[in-house]
Every structure is written in structure tokens, then in C-alpha cells.
Design an enzyme around this catalytic site. Structure first.
Site, short mmCIF file in Angstrom:
data_model
loop_
_atom_site.label_atom_id
_atom_site.label_comp_id
_atom_site.label_asym_id
_atom_site.label_seq_id
_atom_site.Cartn_x
_atom_site.Cartn_y
_atom_site.Cartn_z
CE LYS A 273 -13.22 -3.73 0.73
NZ LYS A 273 -12.20 -3.40 1.71
CE LYS B 22 -6.08 -8.36 -1.43
NZ LYS B 22 -6.85 -8.15 -0.28
CE LYS C 221 -4.39 -1.69 1.48
NZ LYS C 221 -5.62 -1.54 2.23
#
Ligand code: ATP
Ligand code: LTN
Length: 332
Positions: free
Chosen positions: A199, A196, A114
Site C-alpha cells: 500500500k 510484493k 523501509k
């Protein structure tokens, strides 16, 4: 006392990965496991570790609450609440920071992933995210935590922090175990099946969102990346795309992968993909219908969340006081 705790961030439209890896498991546990308490919350304090537009965040929180209910969580069996409405979460998160090391947080895969995506600087809360998560779990002395595969590392850190705290301040926390489903724990992106499904992926067609309509679902599955050998076989290393579709269909239709391999042997990718799309549509349409009705029933939703916060606060306060005492913080 056997307690189960889990949460999901209200960080955008939920994907089929969130459903199959987490929510479906919550409902399964609710129906089939014995427990004394089961807390499921909306992890809004986690969502703001990356910048969030306040209005959108508020909407996402309500939407996630409605979705939990539409997917089958029963507020009589599960305590549903919003993390920030139980202030003890933030407080225990801080206390646990005092026994966490920067080095162990910098090693967390989610943080590393992130961090590189942040354009306006990396918040210190992104680094301490797993400590807040450990606090969420230890605050209720949870024995089990149902999560997808990607959260396993955070659970390992939680155990380390629980043991460290117990060692320094005396036996206080139970060391929690993750509950990860065998199939569906890591649903992959439709456009890059080595990554993966997430969202926060900006590529819309990489994910099936739980609020996608039938046409969108069919289109996304039809354009999912596969390979060219034409065999419908579960082989995640050599055939990640087909294997991902097999996992998705297996979970949506509740059929073992081997049965699907046999049923679609020699049928070709076109027919198989249509069947995968059918299984997703059959799963999601009823959820979507319930979701709209619940989201529009503002009073009911507020009542459930209010009751949930009151109940969670009761347990949280009791446990937090015990922790503070152990650390030498409370006068009385
Ligand atoms: P973000 O992209 O904002 O980090 P996310 O899609 O990874 O979000 P989270 O809120 O981090 O979702 O995760 C909620 C739950 O869903 C967790 O238990 C997580 O393990 C699970 N989960 C997320 N993505 C998947 C996936 N692709 N397959 C299976 N489970 C998943
Ligand atoms: N980090 C989790 C969400 C989360 C969580 C928790 C899950 C926050 N606190 C406590 C289980 C228990 C994620 O899925 N990204």
C-alpha cells in the site's frame, strides 16, 4: 485458552494483497476455526513509525475499521479495536525492548527496506517496530497470528522474545505460530511481479486498491506486466506476472489454480486478463457498497470500537500485570 491476534496498519489505501493475505483469512478463521478469543486491531502505533499527517491518520483509522466490517468481520465474534486506545500495547512494547538486541532488530528485512525510503531521518520506532508487534501478540498470549508471508520474520522474532522472557523470568508467554494462507500470502506488484504489492508503493497502477472502481480495476489488470510466451501456466520463477494473476484469480473466484490453467489454456492473455478483472470486480463491488454504508454510520462504528477497546483492555491489563510482576516491577 486459544487466542488469535492480528492487526493491519492504517498506513494508506488497502490493497488486494492486504485483503487476500490477511483480511480474507481473518474472516475464514472467524467462521471456521474454534477459538476462545480473537482480537483484530488497527495498528496505528505501527503506522506512525514513519511520518504521518495527523488528519489523514485519523481518517485512515476509521476507514480501516469500516473496511474490516465491510469485509465480513463480525464484532460479536471478533474484538475490533484501535491499538493506541489500549495503552498496555505501548507499555509491553517497552518492557520487551529491554530484552531485545539492537543487532537482531537491524537484521529485519522490513526495517532494512523501509529505512532506505526515509527522507527525513529514520525514527528509532522503525527499528523497534517488531518489538511492539511482539508485544501486541504476547499481550493476549496468542496461540495463532494470521498474517501475510512478509510478516513471518517478525513472528519468528516474537517467538524468540517469548522464549527469552520465559527463560529469564519464568514461564509466562505461549509461543505463537503464524497462520499463513497457501495461496494469496504474497500478492505481487502488477508492474513488477518480483516485488510484493504494497500500500505504500507510490506507483498507483502497481496495486489494486480495495476502493478502486471497476474501470480502474480493468485498466490496471489490462496493463499488468506479463511475458511474451502466451501460455497460462503457474510458474512463479519464469512467469511471475501470469502466476501472480493466477493466484489473484484463484483467491478471488475461490477456484484452484489448476482448474484455471485448464480453463484458459490456449485462450490468450487478453481473454484471461478480462476474466481476472471480472473476478476482482465481483469480489470488491459488494464490499465497497457495504463499506460506504458503514463509514457513514459514525455512531455504530464508534460503539464497536469503544466496546472493543474495553474488552481488549481487560485482557491486556491482566496479562501486563503478570509480566510486570515477573520482572519485579509491581509493589503489590
Ligand atoms: P506498507 O506498504 O504500509 O508496509 P503493507 O501493504 O505491506 O503496508 P501491512 O499493513 O504491513 O501492509 O500488512 C497488513 C497485512 O497484509 C499483513 O498481514 C501483511 O502480511 C499482509 N500483506 C501485505 N501486503 C501483502 C501482499 N502483497 N500479499 C499478501 N499479503 C499482504
Ligand atoms: N506489522 C504488521 C501489522 C501488525 C501485526 C501486529 C500483525 C502489527 N502488530 C500483531 C499481527 C500481529 C504488518 O502487517 N505490517
Amino acid at each position: 485458552m486459544k487466542t488469535i491476534v492480528s492487526g493491519i496498519q492504517p498506513s494508506g489505501r488497502l490493497t488486494l494483497g492486504n485483503y487476500l493475505g490477511a483480511i480474507k483469512n481473518f474472516v475464514n478463521i472467524q467462521e471456521n476455526m474454534e477459538y476462545d478469543a480473537f482480537f483484530v486491531f488497527i495498528a496505528d502505533l505501527h503506522a506512525i513509525t514513519v511520518p504521518k499527517e495527523p488528519l489523514l491518520l485519523r481518517q485512515s483509522v476509521r476507514k480501516l475499521a469500516a473496511l474490516y466490517l465491510a469485509c465480513g468481520l463480525n464484532p460479536e465474534k471478533v474484538t475490533l479495536f484501535i491499538q493506541s486506545e489500549v495503552h498496555e500495547h505501548a507499555e509491553l512494547g517497552y518492557l520487551l525492548q529491554t530484552i531485545s538486541y539492537i543487532g537482531e532488530l537491524e537484521r529485519m528485512t522490513q526495517y532494512k527496506d523501509k529505512k532506505i525510503k526515509q527522507v527525513d531521518g529514520v525514527s528509532s520506532a522503525l527499528l523497534t517496530y517488531p518489538v511492539l508487534m511482539a508485544g501486541d501478540i504476547l499481550l493476549y498470549n496468542a496461540s495463532y497470528v494470521p498474517v501475510g508471508q512478509d510478516q513471518k520474520q517478525h513472528l519468528e522474532l516474537t517467538k524468540i522474545l517469548a522464549d527469552r522472557f520465559n527463560y529469564r523470568f519464568g514461564e509466562t508467554f505461549i509461543t505463537p505460530e503464524p497462520l499463513i494462507t497457501k495461496i494469496g500470502a504474497k500478492i505481487m506488484s502488477l508492474q513488477d511481479p518480483t516485488k510484493k504489492m504494497s500500500k505504500s508503493d507510490p506507483l498507483e497502477k502497481a496495486s489494486i486498491y480495495l476502493d478502486d472502481n471497476e474501470a480502474a480495476i480493468r485498466k490496471k489488470i489490462a496493463s499488468a506486466i506479463t511475458d511474451s510466451d502466451g501460455k497460462i501456466k503457474f510458474d512463479p520463477i519464469n512467469k511471475p506476472g501470469i502466476s501472480n494473476l493466477l493466484s489473484i484469480m484463484s483467491c478471488c473466484a475461490n477456484k484452484p489454480i489448476e482448474e484455471l490453467e485448464k480453463a484458459y489454456d490456449g485462450k490468450g492473455y487478453g481473454v484471461f486478463k478480462q476474466a481476472v478483472a471480472d473476478s476482482i470486480v465481483s469480489l470488491l463491488v459488494p464490499i465497497q457498497e457495504k463499506y460506504e454504508a458503514i463509514l457513514n454510520n459514525k455512531e455504530l462504528l464508534d460503539k464497536i470500537l469503544d466496546d472493543g477497546a474495553i474488552k481488549a483492555s481487560y485482557f491486556a491489563k491482566k496479562n501486563l500485570n503478570k509480566v510486570k510482576k515477573r520482572m519485579g516491577l509491581l509493589r503489590k
